[in-house]
Design a protein around this motif. Structure first.
Motif, PDB file in Angstrom:
ATOM      1  N   ASP A  66      -1.486  14.332   7.610  1.00  0.00           N
ATOM      2  CA  ASP A  66      -0.723  14.671   6.411  1.00  0.00           C
ATOM      3  C   ASP A  66       0.260  13.557   6.060  1.00  0.00           C
ATOM      4  O   ASP A  66       0.412  13.189   4.887  1.00  0.00           O
ATOM      5  N   LEU A  67       0.930  13.007   7.063  1.00  0.00           N
ATOM      6  CA  LEU A  67       1.912  11.950   6.812  1.00  0.00           C
ATOM      7  C   LEU A  67       1.256  10.696   6.235  1.00  0.00           C
ATOM      8  O   LEU A  67       1.823  10.050   5.345  1.00  0.00           O
ATOM      9  N   ALA A  68       0.078  10.345   6.733  1.00  0.00           N
ATOM     10  CA  ALA A  68      -0.614   9.160   6.215  1.00  0.00           C
ATOM     11  C   ALA A  68      -0.879   9.311   4.722  1.00  0.00           C
ATOM     12  O   ALA A  68      -0.710   8.352   3.940  1.00  0.00           O
ATOM     13  N   ILE A  84      -6.049   1.400   4.069  1.00  0.00           N
ATOM     14  CA  ILE A  84      -5.839   1.860   5.445  1.00  0.00           C
ATOM     15  C   ILE A  84      -7.076   2.627   5.921  1.00  0.00           C
ATOM     16  O   ILE A  84      -7.593   3.497   5.209  1.00  0.00           O
ATOM     17  N   VAL A  85      -7.537   2.316   7.133  1.00  0.00           N
ATOM     18  CA  VAL A  85      -8.677   3.006   7.741  1.00  0.00           C
ATOM     19  C   VAL A  85      -8.159   3.867   8.895  1.00  0.00           C
ATOM     20  O   VAL A  85      -7.580   3.345   9.853  1.00  0.00           O
ATOM     21  N   VAL A  86      -8.363   5.171   8.774  1.00  0.00           N
ATOM     22  CA  VAL A  86      -7.937   6.105   9.821  1.00  0.00           C
ATOM     23  C   VAL A  86      -9.156   6.485  10.657  1.00  0.00           C
ATOM     24  O   VAL A  86     -10.123   7.046  10.126  1.00  0.00           O
ATOM     25  N   LEU A 122       0.817  -1.214   0.000  1.00  0.00           N
ATOM     26  CA  LEU A 122       0.000   0.000   0.000  1.00  0.00           C
ATOM     27  C   LEU A 122       0.848   1.261   0.000  1.00  0.00           C
ATOM     28  O   LEU A 122       0.386   2.330  -0.410  1.00  0.00           O
ATOM     29  N   VAL A 123       2.078   1.150   0.478  1.00  0.00           N
ATOM     30  CA  VAL A 123       2.963   2.309   0.595  1.00  0.00           C
ATOM     31  C   VAL A 123       3.462   2.726  -0.788  1.00  0.00           C
ATOM     32  O   VAL A 123       3.742   1.881  -1.653  1.00  0.00           O
ATOM     33  N   ARG A 124       3.590   4.022  -1.001  1.00  0.00           N
ATOM     34  CA  ARG A 124       4.132   4.544  -2.259  1.00  0.00           C
ATOM     35  C   ARG A 124       5.537   3.996  -2.502  1.00  0.00           C
ATOM     36  O   ARG A 124       6.338   3.838  -1.566  1.00  0.00           O
ATOM     37  N   CYS A 135      -0.546   7.593  -0.450  1.00  0.00           N
ATOM     38  CA  CYS A 135      -1.263   8.060  -1.645  1.00  0.00           C
ATOM     39  C   CYS A 135      -0.323   8.685  -2.675  1.00  0.00           C
ATOM     40  O   CYS A 135       0.356   9.674  -2.388  1.00  0.00           O
ATOM     41  N   GLU A 136      -0.334   8.125  -3.874  1.00  0.00           N
ATOM     42  CA  GLU A 136       0.414   8.684  -4.988  1.00  0.00           C
ATOM     43  C   GLU A 136      -0.363   9.869  -5.557  1.00  0.00           C
ATOM     44  O   GLU A 136      -1.515   9.721  -5.972  1.00  0.00           O
ATOM     45  N   PRO A 137       0.226  11.070  -5.576  1.00  0.00           N
ATOM     46  CA  PRO A 137      -0.484  12.237  -6.100  1.00  0.00           C
ATOM     47  C   PRO A 137      -0.981  12.007  -7.527  1.00  0.00           C
ATOM     48  O   PRO A 137      -0.301  11.379  -8.344  1.00  0.00           O
ATOM     49  N   THR A 138      -2.202  12.522  -7.789  1.00  0.00           N
ATOM     50  CA  THR A 138      -2.893  12.439  -9.093  1.00  0.00           C
ATOM     51  C   THR A 138      -3.273  11.016  -9.489  1.00  0.00           C
ATOM     52  O   THR A 138      -3.870  10.811 -10.546  1.00  0.00           O
TER      53      THR A 138
END
Length: 595
Positions: free
Chosen positions: A82-84, A172-174, A8-10, A89-92
């Motif tokens: 913001d860090l999550a 991921i669920v925040v 899941l991580v970029r 999340c990959e921008p765009t």
């Protein structure tokens, strides 16, 4: 069922080689630090702080029943939000799904990071359906944000619906629990080991009263936390913050008392608001605020601002048309708000309250679900009139009760704004806030040991000196005592001697109407806590003048703290004795027939 966290991580975050600080590289103990180009003077602030806040995390872990490796500490909760997004999340390319309405920073952080933000409207009752939320996700949805209790609606999200999300969603669920301390529901921290895809956010800003300190918490699996530590700035939490929070964690019981007080005030505020014609609905709340629907939120908001009262206008938020969000304050602050709303709305009539029947209680207890009876009872309680002092700018009596044993006084000057309420026939409940810790402690003794309910909310120019705040508080308290005593018929009038460890303190009192002070006590310390000892005598002089009472105070002993506390306790016991009233006696306690 769940995807591997690393999947899941970029990609760039997974490959990232984090900055290695000097304090990260060094392990063990040392007496000489020549590694970080620090100034050797001004210890301890010359040194960079622990980048991983190990000591503080150990203390939080014990408090929250988690492992230190499951904690990331940030600058408020906004930093981990913001860090999550930056981690997953990959921008765009990727997207986020969240309920609407909810906390606005989720969208702001998404926009900053150029990540698509998808909103799913709550139901009209502010509940949500897991299937509807999941239907908005796709293969590129990396995060779901759920705020529970939710802001601005105040309600808990249904646990079974959240469980469905955690079970089905592969990302991921925040779960943002900024207000969880004000709820009876258990935290999702208990599920950290059961759901590898959960991040729980909490804060020290709300229940702990440390909003200006800026310290938030993210709890998750060790793997997720390792990515947080990889991406965050090396020294994100300064030494002052770490030390202050560490110290405040020693006062967990005090925080619990604050929470209990605020929950009680939440219920009381709702009961009073519901009697006002302008209030159309009060939504159930598990937070430290109420969402209140009114006919015109914009107009009412501006009317309150004109009176120096700031609430949050949520009129432009989805599903919140006509709503104001009102934070629960102290009893005194809530009373200021209620008085302003009564003034704005004019005098209510019983017919209006009985005919409308269009209110909803603000919590789920039986006490606040009494319908018209509740409105009638609250209406009866407030039919006690308003008396204004001639000098509105200095000594304004906001409200007095028909029962002269109660009084509320507000005193405003260029230096201070003091609000005091008391009930001579109370049970010793106190709510004290002056900004001077030891002074709060001493005023608390007056309420608890006299048996009267006492609220003191003082805001003064403490950046200059403590003098004005202490002096004006004494004057306002004296005025409140004088007002509450009313005609003084049937009271004992006189009142006490109190030993406290090494100290012997005596306070003789006479509510005969003549102001006089004899003060025989000396202090060798300039300050006790944060209160100047020179102001103790000045407090009693101002109090005796304003209350028109004779005070004779003597104290001796070695411990300065005990001496000061003993004087205030003896004063309280003396007041308790002197204001005691014989219900069968309506005579003035004077052979002259005049006080």
């Amino acid at each position: 069922m769940y995807m591997e966290i690393s999947e899941l991580v970029r990609d760039n975050i997974r490959r990232l080689k984090p900055y290695s600080s000097a304090r990260n590289e060094f392990k063990g103990e040392a007496s000489v630090f020549l590694d970080a180009n620090e100034n050797p003077m001004n210890t301890p602030y010359n040194r960079y702080p622990d980048p991983l806040q190990q000591s503080l995390k150990a203390k939080i872990a014990a408090l929250k029943h988690v492992r230190p490796a499951q904690i990331m500490l940030g600058v408020g909760s906004d930093e981990p939000i913001d860090l999550a997004i930056r981690i997953f999340c990959e921008p765009t390319h990727d997207n986020i799904v969240a309920i609407e309405p909810t906390y606005g920073m989720y969208r702001v952080c998404a926009d900053i990071n150029n990540v698509e933000y998808r909103q799913v409207l709550l139901n009209q009752d502010y509940t949500f359906n897991a299937e509807h939320l999941l239907a908005a996700t796709d293969a590129h949805t990396k995060l779901i944000f759920l705020c529970s209790p939710n802001n601005p609606t105040g309600n808990l999200l249904r646990r079974n619906e959240i469980t469905k999300i955690l079970t089905v969603f592969k990302g991921i669920v925040v779960i943002d629990e900024a207000y969880i301390d004000f709820s009876s529901e258990k935290s999702w921290l208990t599920e950290l080991d059961n759901f590898p895809n959960i991040i729980v956010l909490q804060t020290f800003s709300k229940a702990w009263g440390m909003a200006s300190v800026r310290c938030g918490m993210a709890f998750a699996s060790e793997e997720i936390i390792s990515y947080f530590n990889k991406v965050k700035y090396p020294y994100n939490l300064n030494l002052l913050t770490q030390n202050f929070v560490n110290e405040q964690l020693n006062y967990e019981n005090r925080t619990r008392e604050w929470v209990a007080m605020l929950v009680s005030q939440r219920s009381e505020l709702a009961k009073q608001l519901v009697t006002l014609p302008m209030v159309e609905k009060i939504y159930p709340s598990d937070a430290n605020f109420l969402l209140v629907k009114v006919p015109d939120a914009n107009v009412l908001y501006n009317q309150l601002v004109e009176r120096g009262i700031v609430v949050r206008n949520r009129n432009n938020i989805s599903l919140c048309l006509g709503c104001l969000r009102i934070t629960v304050g102290t009893k005194a602050e809530n009373e200021v708000l209620l008085n302003a709303l009564r003034e704005i709305g004019g005098v209510e009539t019983r017919d209006h309250l009985m005919d409308e029947g269009n209110f909803t209680a603000a919590d789920n207890s039986a006490e606040t679900q009494k319908g018209n009876n509740l409105a009638t009872d609250a209406f009866d309680e407030k039919q006690n009139g308003v008396i204004a002092c001639e000098d509105q700018s200095l000594e304004k009596i906001v409200k007095t009760f028909a029962d002269e044993r109660k009084a509320i006084v507000r005193r405003t000057t260029k230096e201070t704004d003091i609000f005091i309420s008391l009930d001579l026939d109370g049970t010793g409940k106190t709510d004290i806030s002056t900004g001077i810790g030891f002074f709060d402690h001493l005023l608390d003794q007056i309420g608890r040991h006299s048996g009267m309910d006492l609220t003191v909310n003082a805001k003064g120019d403490l950046y200059i000196d403590e003098h004005h705040t202490i002096e004006d508080t004494a004057i306002a308290l004296g005025e409140a005592l004088l007002k509450a005593l009313g005609s003084k018929r049937g009271i004992e009038r006189y009142g006490f001697c109190l030993p406290m460890d090494d100290c012997l303190c005596s306070v003789a009192i006479d509510f005969g109407g003549r102001a006089w002070l004899v003060f025989d006590a000396s202090f060798n310390r300039e300050k006790i806590g944060d209160m100047p000892t020179e102001m103790i005598m000045h407090f009693f002089k101002s109090l005796s003048d304003a209350a028109k009472m004779n005070l004779n105070i003597k104290a001796e002993g070695e411990n300065e703290h005990h001496k000061a506390e003993g004087i205030f306790k003896a004063l309280a016991r003396s007041i308790k004795m002197a204001v005691k009233r014989d219900p069968n006696n309506n005579e003035l306690p004077s052979t002259k027939g005049l006080l």
